[in-house]
Design a protein around this motif. Structure first.
Motif, mmCIF file in Angstrom:
data_model
loop_
_atom_site.group_PDB
_atom_site.id
_atom_site.type_symbol
_atom_site.label_atom_id
_atom_site.label_comp_id
_atom_site.label_asym_id
_atom_site.label_seq_id
_atom_site.Cartn_x
_atom_site.Cartn_y
_atom_site.Cartn_z
ATOM 1 N N LYS A 37 -2.309 -0.121 6.589
ATOM 2 C CA LYS A 37 -1.766 1.136 7.135
ATOM 3 C C LYS A 37 -2.799 1.958 7.913
ATOM 4 O O LYS A 37 -3.105 1.644 9.065
ATOM 5 C CB LYS A 37 -1.100 1.943 6.017
ATOM 6 C CG LYS A 37 0.118 1.200 5.399
ATOM 7 C CD LYS A 37 0.828 2.012 4.346
ATOM 8 C CE LYS A 37 1.810 1.181 3.552
ATOM 9 N NZ LYS A 37 3.151 1.097 4.155
ATOM 10 N N VAL B 169 -3.291 -0.059 -0.190
ATOM 11 C CA VAL B 169 -2.686 -0.171 1.148
ATOM 12 C C VAL B 169 -2.123 1.170 1.572
ATOM 13 O O VAL B 169 -2.239 1.577 2.724
ATOM 14 C CB VAL B 169 -1.591 -1.260 1.151
ATOM 15 C CG1 VAL B 169 -0.713 -1.179 2.392
ATOM 16 C CG2 VAL B 169 -2.228 -2.646 1.054
ATOM 17 N N MET B 170 -1.508 1.898 0.640
ATOM 18 C CA MET B 170 -0.925 3.205 0.974
ATOM 19 C C MET B 170 -1.910 4.350 0.690
ATOM 20 O O MET B 170 -2.026 5.275 1.479
ATOM 21 C CB MET B 170 0.355 3.429 0.160
ATOM 22 C CG MET B 170 1.130 4.655 0.575
ATOM 23 S SD MET B 170 2.599 4.948 -0.433
ATOM 24 C CE MET B 170 3.704 3.674 0.120
ATOM 25 N N SER C 169 12.834 -4.869 8.863
ATOM 26 C CA SER C 169 12.364 -4.568 7.513
ATOM 27 C C SER C 169 13.494 -3.829 6.804
ATOM 28 O O SER C 169 14.064 -2.892 7.385
ATOM 29 C CB SER C 169 11.080 -3.718 7.552
ATOM 30 O OG SER C 169 10.384 -3.828 6.333
ATOM 31 N N SER D 253 -1.627 -7.677 7.448
ATOM 32 C CA SER D 253 -0.605 -6.889 6.745
ATOM 33 C C SER D 253 -1.055 -6.657 5.311
ATOM 34 O O SER D 253 -1.948 -7.352 4.803
ATOM 35 C CB SER D 253 0.735 -7.645 6.733
ATOM 36 O OG SER D 253 0.637 -8.783 5.870
ATOM 37 N N GLY D 254 -0.408 -5.706 4.674
ATOM 38 C CA GLY D 254 -0.693 -5.453 3.267
ATOM 39 C C GLY D 254 -0.304 -6.633 2.396
ATOM 40 O O GLY D 254 -1.007 -6.969 1.441
ATOM 41 N N THR D 255 0.790 -7.292 2.785
ATOM 42 C CA THR D 255 1.230 -8.472 2.024
ATOM 43 C C THR D 255 0.157 -9.548 2.007
ATOM 44 O O THR D 255 -0.169 -10.127 0.970
ATOM 45 C CB THR D 255 2.528 -9.037 2.635
ATOM 46 O OG1 THR D 255 3.578 -8.075 2.477
ATOM 47 C CG2 THR D 255 2.934 -10.347 1.989
ATOM 48 N N ASP E 262 -4.419 -1.800 -5.379
ATOM 49 C CA ASP E 262 -3.708 -1.945 -4.110
ATOM 50 C C ASP E 262 -3.671 -0.558 -3.454
ATOM 51 O O ASP E 262 -2.819 0.270 -3.781
ATOM 52 C CB ASP E 262 -2.299 -2.488 -4.348
ATOM 53 C CG ASP E 262 -1.510 -2.567 -3.052
ATOM 54 O OD1 ASP E 262 -0.351 -3.024 -3.095
ATOM 55 O OD2 ASP E 262 -2.050 -2.165 -1.994
ATOM 56 N N ASN F 167 5.612 3.443 -4.129
ATOM 57 C CA ASN F 167 6.801 2.614 -3.888
ATOM 58 C C ASN F 167 7.914 2.741 -4.913
ATOM 59 O O ASN F 167 8.888 1.999 -4.843
ATOM 60 C CB ASN F 167 6.371 1.160 -3.737
ATOM 61 C CG ASN F 167 5.700 0.950 -2.388
ATOM 62 O OD1 ASN F 167 6.366 0.976 -1.352
ATOM 63 N ND2 ASN F 167 4.383 0.811 -2.383
ATOM 64 N N TYR G 270 5.054 -1.807 -5.552
ATOM 65 C CA TYR G 270 5.350 -2.837 -4.554
ATOM 66 C C TYR G 270 4.033 -3.215 -3.885
ATOM 67 O O TYR G 270 3.241 -2.335 -3.519
ATOM 68 C CB TYR G 270 6.348 -2.301 -3.525
ATOM 69 C CG TYR G 270 6.611 -3.215 -2.343
ATOM 70 C CD1 TYR G 270 6.156 -2.883 -1.065
ATOM 71 C CD2 TYR G 270 7.304 -4.411 -2.501
ATOM 72 C CE1 TYR G 270 6.405 -3.713 0.019
ATOM 73 C CE2 TYR G 270 7.560 -5.248 -1.417
ATOM 74 C CZ TYR G 270 7.098 -4.892 -0.156
ATOM 75 O OH TYR G 270 7.327 -5.721 0.915
ATOM 76 N N HIS G 271 3.845 -4.523 -3.749
ATOM 77 C CA HIS G 271 2.565 -4.988 -3.187
ATOM 78 C C HIS G 271 2.822 -5.944 -2.031
ATOM 79 O O HIS G 271 2.056 -6.877 -1.808
ATOM 80 C CB HIS G 271 1.742 -5.682 -4.274
ATOM 81 C CG HIS G 271 1.504 -4.825 -5.478
ATOM 82 N ND1 HIS G 271 0.663 -3.744 -5.478
ATOM 83 C CD2 HIS G 271 2.037 -4.878 -6.735
ATOM 84 C CE1 HIS G 271 0.667 -3.160 -6.672
ATOM 85 N NE2 HIS G 271 1.490 -3.826 -7.458
ATOM 86 N N GLY G 272 3.943 -5.755 -1.295
ATOM 87 C CA GLY G 272 4.294 -6.707 -0.258
ATOM 88 C C GLY G 272 5.173 -7.803 -0.836
ATOM 89 O O GLY G 272 5.516 -7.780 -2.028
ATOM 90 N N GLU H 207 10.741 6.229 -2.114
ATOM 91 C CA GLU H 207 9.649 6.041 -1.146
ATOM 92 C C GLU H 207 8.834 7.333 -1.111
ATOM 93 O O GLU H 207 9.333 8.404 -1.427
ATOM 94 C CB GLU H 207 10.219 5.772 0.253
ATOM 95 C CG GLU H 207 10.891 4.415 0.420
ATOM 96 C CD GLU H 207 9.910 3.242 0.474
ATOM 97 O OE1 GLU H 207 10.373 2.107 0.492
ATOM 98 O OE2 GLU H 207 8.679 3.486 0.485
ATOM 99 N N VAL I 190 14.188 -1.528 4.528
ATOM 100 C CA VAL I 190 14.371 -0.086 4.281
ATOM 101 C C VAL I 190 14.850 0.640 5.536
ATOM 102 O O VAL I 190 15.474 1.697 5.477
ATOM 103 C CB VAL I 190 13.061 0.530 3.734
ATOM 104 C CG1 VAL I 190 11.975 0.574 4.808
ATOM 105 C CG2 VAL I 190 13.307 1.900 3.138
HETATM 106 P P1 KE4 Z 1 2.953 -4.682 4.526
HETATM 107 O O1 KE4 Z 1 3.028 -6.200 4.279
HETATM 108 O O2 KE4 Z 1 4.331 -4.065 4.695
HETATM 109 O O3 KE4 Z 1 1.991 -4.313 5.659
HETATM 110 O O4 KE4 Z 1 2.308 -4.017 3.235
HETATM 111 C C1 KE4 Z 1 2.889 -4.285 1.982
HETATM 112 C C2 KE4 Z 1 2.464 -3.190 1.009
HETATM 113 C C3 KE4 Z 1 1.490 -3.466 0.072
HETATM 114 N N1 KE4 Z 1 1.075 -2.517 -0.804
HETATM 115 C C4 KE4 Z 1 1.597 -1.257 -0.769
HETATM 116 C C5 KE4 Z 1 1.106 -0.247 -1.756
HETATM 117 C C6 KE4 Z 1 2.593 -0.923 0.178
HETATM 118 O O5 KE4 Z 1 3.105 0.327 0.192
HETATM 119 C C7 KE4 Z 1 3.045 -1.894 1.091
HETATM 120 C C8 KE4 Z 1 4.130 -1.614 2.113
HETATM 121 N N2 KE4 Z 1 4.784 -0.352 1.997
HETATM 122 C C9 KE4 Z 1 6.149 -0.277 2.501
HETATM 123 C C10 KE4 Z 1 6.654 1.138 2.273
HETATM 124 N N3 KE4 Z 1 6.935 1.405 0.945
HETATM 125 C C11 KE4 Z 1 6.251 -0.683 3.945
HETATM 126 C C12 KE4 Z 1 7.555 -0.328 4.595
HETATM 127 C C13 KE4 Z 1 8.473 -1.527 4.714
HETATM 128 O O6 KE4 Z 1 8.460 -2.398 3.815
HETATM 129 O O7 KE4 Z 1 9.177 -1.568 5.753
#
Ligand code: KE4
Length: 430
Positions: free
Chosen positions: A266, A240-241, A22, A115-117, A238, A210, A143-145, A399, A24
């Protein structure tokens, strides 16, 4: 010295894009090679070279209880006795769906994903199917994935359509995404005028993490809720966080807004792969197999992630959990501010509950433009100075950092002391 990390990274760069899984994690925003972690325990991480750090990344949010919480580990050991994945319905997924819908009254139905994506991609598909519309609206810095429709940057103005924010995103798809400045009510009103009754959905992080932590301005969420309701646009939070992070019921509980759809991730997986989306039954019953909107997943609702998530939520429901997170993080934020003032280093600290960001700017940070006034070189120097003092902050100015229930007053005091020394070095121009 991080000899073992450097050796591993040299090998990794030959095997994986940028040597990481990933972006970051590659430490590009702070310089130097990434650190390879070998073990987590409570609020701490230990790297492959034996160095230990107080961890404020917590796997980017999931580990609100800290690393290897004994009760979570015990629950996982127990479920391992019965298997890891069946690809069938299981009792535990029903229980997690119950806990989530109890905590989020706006979720009459919920679907678990990995996953959040996946969660945000699926929520957008439901919104487009339900409205028969194609256009969506998001905010810069949210950011939403990495779903194609969400890797889109702002056009030159509200009326202009989005541009791909990554090669590989079809222009025709990007043009369906309008991007506005977060907290900009005037732009929001104009977008709903220009695209009247054409927006399928608005998706946002109700508290942004994000671009760094940026809370919603007074009245912003309420106005957004009214505009979307008036025009039959689906409002997607969203979370997720922020879900189970800023409060047990998330930002929608904190700000008393009822979105139409919510995405989660998460914390609900307790550190294992998970995501979820849900909302009104009239919307979610469109999802296969109850409806025509297709979405599926091999490991959705798998026993390991669900077990870790259930135990995590159980512990978060115990009295005093969020009060402790609030008190610890408030003390830390106030300590960081006061040490920066003492060293005459210009910073802004934004915080909501146990997520926060230290921006190296004298300006208030209310959107992506103001977030970008931060001195990222100073942040990088500060990050490395903290690392050298045993404190691990997120390796990017943009972040959010997180506190867990495993962090102690002593950990916070040690962090404030380390930050004071790091600020002093910055002030001396080192
Ligand atoms: P994932 O697909 O990474 O599980 O979730 C995507 C996502 C969706 N929505 C929000 C609000 C999020 O913060 C995220 C993912 N967050 C990042 C950190 N800013 C994950 C860390 C990374 O991308 O390695």
């Amino acid at each position: 010295m991080a000899a073992r990390s450097q050796e591993l990274f040299r090998k990794a760069t030959r095997l994986m894009p940028g040597g990481v899984n990933s972006p970051v994690r590659a430490f590009r925003a702070v310089g130097g090679d990434p650190i390879y972690m070998a073990r987590g325990e409570g609020p701490r991480l230990t790297d492959v070279d034996g160095r230990t750090f107080i961890d404020y990344v917590l796997s980017w949010g999931p580990l609100i209880l800290g690393h290897r919480h004994p009760e979570v580990m015990e629950a996982l050991a127990g479920v391992m006795e019965t298997g890891t994945s069946f690809g069938t319905c299981t009792p535990a997924e029903v229980e997690l769906a119950e806990r989530i819908t109890e905590a989020y009254p706006s979720l009459e139905r919920v679907r678990l994903v990995n996953s959040g994506t996946e969660a945000t991609m699926s929520a957008l598909r439901v919104a487009r199917a339900a409205t028969g519309r194609d256009k969506i609206l998001k905010f810069e810095g949210c950011y939403h994935g990495h779903g194609d429709s969400l890797l889109v940057k702002a056009g030159s103005g509200v009326a202009t359509l989005g541009l791909p924010d990554s090669p590989g995103v079809p222009r025709a798809l990007a043009e369906l995404t309008i991007t506005l400045a977060f907290n900009d009510l005037a732009a929001l009103e104009e977008a709903f005028r220009v695209h009247r009754n054409e927006l399928a959905a608005v998706i946002l992080e109700p508290v942004v993490g994000n671009m760094g932590c940026v809370p919603p301005a007074e009245g912003f969420l309420e106005r957004l809720r009214n505009l979307t309701a008036e025009q039959g646009t689906i409002l997607i939070f969203d979370e997720v966080m922020t879900g189970f992070r800023v409060s047990y019921g998330g930002a929608q509980e904190l700000y008393k807004i009822r979105p139409d759809l919510t995405t989660l991730g998460k914390v609900i997986g307790g550190g294992l792969p998970v995501g979820a989306y849900g909302g009104k039954a009239s919307l979610m019953d469109q999802v296969a197999p109850s409806g025509p909107v297709y979405q599926a997943g091999t490991l959705s609702g798998n026993p390991l992630a669900v077990t870790a998530g259930l135990k995590t939520l159980e512990i978060l429901r115990r009295p005093g959990a969020y009060e402790k997170l609030e008190a610890l993080t408030r003390t830390l934020a106030e300590g960081l501010r006061s040490r920066a003032v003492h060293a005459e280093v210009a910073v802004t600290v934004n915080r909501v509950g146990s997520m926060f960001t230290l921006f190296f700017t004298p300006h208030a940070v209310t959107d992506y433009t103001s977030a970008k006034t931060s001195d990222t070189a100073r942040f990088a120097t500060f990050f490395r100075a903290l690392l050298g003092r045993g404190v691990y902050f997120p390796p990017s100015q943009f972040e959010a950092a997180f506190v867990s229930l495993a962090h102690s007053d002593e950990d916070v005091a040690q962090t404030i002391k380390a930050a004071g020394e790091a600020f002093a070095r910055l002030a001396r121009g080192k």
